[in-house]
Design a protein around this motif. Structure first.
Motif, PDB file in Angstrom:
ATOM      1  N   SER A   1      -3.850  10.842   0.145  1.00  0.00           N
ATOM      2  CA  SER A   1      -4.367  11.364   1.400  1.00  0.00           C
ATOM      3  C   SER A   1      -3.216  11.632   2.359  1.00  0.00           C
ATOM      4  O   SER A   1      -2.097  11.171   2.137  1.00  0.00           O
ATOM      5  CB  SER A   1      -5.324  10.351   2.042  1.00  0.00           C
TER       6      SER A   1
ATOM      7  N   THR B   1       0.861  -1.179   0.000  1.00  0.00           N
ATOM      8  CA  THR B   1       0.000   0.000   0.000  1.00  0.00           C
ATOM      9  C   THR B   1       0.894   1.224   0.000  1.00  0.00           C
ATOM     10  O   THR B   1       1.851   1.298   0.770  1.00  0.00           O
ATOM     11  CB  THR B   1      -0.894   0.028   1.266  1.00  0.00           C
TER      12      THR B   1
ATOM     13  N   LYS C   1      -4.861  10.600   8.489  1.00  0.00           N
ATOM     14  CA  LYS C   1      -6.313  10.757   8.441  1.00  0.00           C
ATOM     15  C   LYS C   1      -7.000   9.444   8.071  1.00  0.00           C
ATOM     16  O   LYS C   1      -8.214   9.363   8.040  1.00  0.00           O
ATOM     17  CB  LYS C   1      -6.704  11.849   7.450  1.00  0.00           C
ATOM     18  N   LEU C   2      -6.230   8.421   7.776  1.00  0.00           N
ATOM     19  CA  LEU C   2      -6.758   7.129   7.342  1.00  0.00           C
ATOM     20  C   LEU C   2      -6.751   6.154   8.527  1.00  0.00           C
ATOM     21  O   LEU C   2      -5.942   5.243   8.596  1.00  0.00           O
ATOM     22  CB  LEU C   2      -5.933   6.585   6.177  1.00  0.00           C
ATOM     23  N   LYS C   3      -7.649   6.344   9.427  1.00  0.00           N
ATOM     24  CA  LYS C   3      -7.695   5.528  10.652  1.00  0.00           C
ATOM     25  C   LYS C   3      -7.877   4.041  10.352  1.00  0.00           C
ATOM     26  O   LYS C   3      -7.419   3.186  11.104  1.00  0.00           O
ATOM     27  CB  LYS C   3      -8.809   6.025  11.586  1.00  0.00           C
ATOM     28  N   GLU C   4      -8.519   3.707   9.228  1.00  0.00           N
ATOM     29  CA  GLU C   4      -8.738   2.300   8.883  1.00  0.00           C
ATOM     30  C   GLU C   4      -7.438   1.573   8.544  1.00  0.00           C
ATOM     31  O   GLU C   4      -7.404   0.349   8.486  1.00  0.00           O
ATOM     32  CB  GLU C   4      -9.742   2.177   7.728  1.00  0.00           C
ATOM     33  N   LEU C   5      -6.358   2.321   8.335  1.00  0.00           N
ATOM     34  CA  LEU C   5      -5.067   1.695   8.028  1.00  0.00           C
ATOM     35  C   LEU C   5      -4.221   1.435   9.269  1.00  0.00           C
ATOM     36  O   LEU C   5      -3.196   0.757   9.191  1.00  0.00           O
ATOM     37  CB  LEU C   5      -4.269   2.566   7.058  1.00  0.00           C
TER      38      LEU C   5
ATOM     39  N   ILE D   1      -3.315   5.350  -2.298  1.00  0.00           N
ATOM     40  CA  ILE D   1      -4.301   6.269  -1.740  1.00  0.00           C
ATOM     41  C   ILE D   1      -3.699   7.669  -1.688  1.00  0.00           C
ATOM     42  O   ILE D   1      -2.606   7.866  -1.144  1.00  0.00           O
ATOM     43  CB  ILE D   1      -4.701   5.832  -0.314  1.00  0.00           C
TER      44      ILE D   1
ATOM     45  N   VAL E   1       0.773   5.499   0.209  1.00  0.00           N
ATOM     46  CA  VAL E   1      -0.016   6.685   0.519  1.00  0.00           C
ATOM     47  C   VAL E   1       0.842   7.916   0.261  1.00  0.00           C
ATOM     48  O   VAL E   1       2.002   7.966   0.678  1.00  0.00           O
ATOM     49  CB  VAL E   1      -0.500   6.680   1.985  1.00  0.00           C
TER      50      VAL E   1
ATOM     51  N   VAL F   1      -1.767  10.313   5.436  1.00  0.00           N
ATOM     52  CA  VAL F   1      -1.845   8.962   5.996  1.00  0.00           C
ATOM     53  C   VAL F   1      -2.452   8.953   7.394  1.00  0.00           C
ATOM     54  O   VAL F   1      -3.138   8.005   7.772  1.00  0.00           O
ATOM     55  CB  VAL F   1      -0.466   8.260   5.977  1.00  0.00           C
TER      56      VAL F   1
END
Length: 125
Positions: free
Chosen positions: A89, A61, A93-97, A87, A63, A91
């Motif tokens: 963004s 992945t 701000k991407l809590k799902e990661l 992605i 970012v 990084v």
């Protein structure tokens, strides 16, 4: 300005060579590099550093905050016939990661970060 900074494909290729030649041997001292290894690169640019890992079957992945670089990364990986997730963004701000990766790569990025101590403290796998 170096030619590779204007030629994004050349920069991608140079990062892939550097990663293959230097990152892989170093990382192999600590991790088995195979299809089980989950890698994220923060500030991945065009994704060249991730290419050798993807070739070895790793789940990669990338970012980057720059949307244009992410578009190039997607294109270059498609041309290589390899799977990756990219992605555009911030990084953090991407809590799902969070806590989804075995290895974090951050190459040619930290020098651009003002709050280096805060940045490093956020880089938790």
């Amino acid at each position: 300005m170096q030619t590779s900074h204007r030629d994004h494909k050349q920069y991608f290729d140079e990062r892939a060579v550097t990663s293959q030649k230097y990152f892989l041997p170093y990382i192999e001292r600590f991790f088995k590099i195979d299809g089980q290894l989950r890698i994220i690169e923060i500030g991945c640019g065009e994704g060249g550093n991730l290419l050798p890992f993807a070739r070895m079957g790793c789940d990669v992945t990338g970012v980057d905050i720059a949307e244009g670089k992410i578009k190039s990364a997607i294109t270059y990986f498609e041309q290589e016939g390899l799977q990756a997730r990219f992605i555009a963004s911030d990084v953090f701000k991407l809590k799902e990661l969070e806590h989804q990766f075995d290895l974090i790569i951050c190459h040619d990025v930290i020098e651009h970060i003002t709050d280096k101590k805060g940045f490093i403290s956020k880089c938790q796998m």
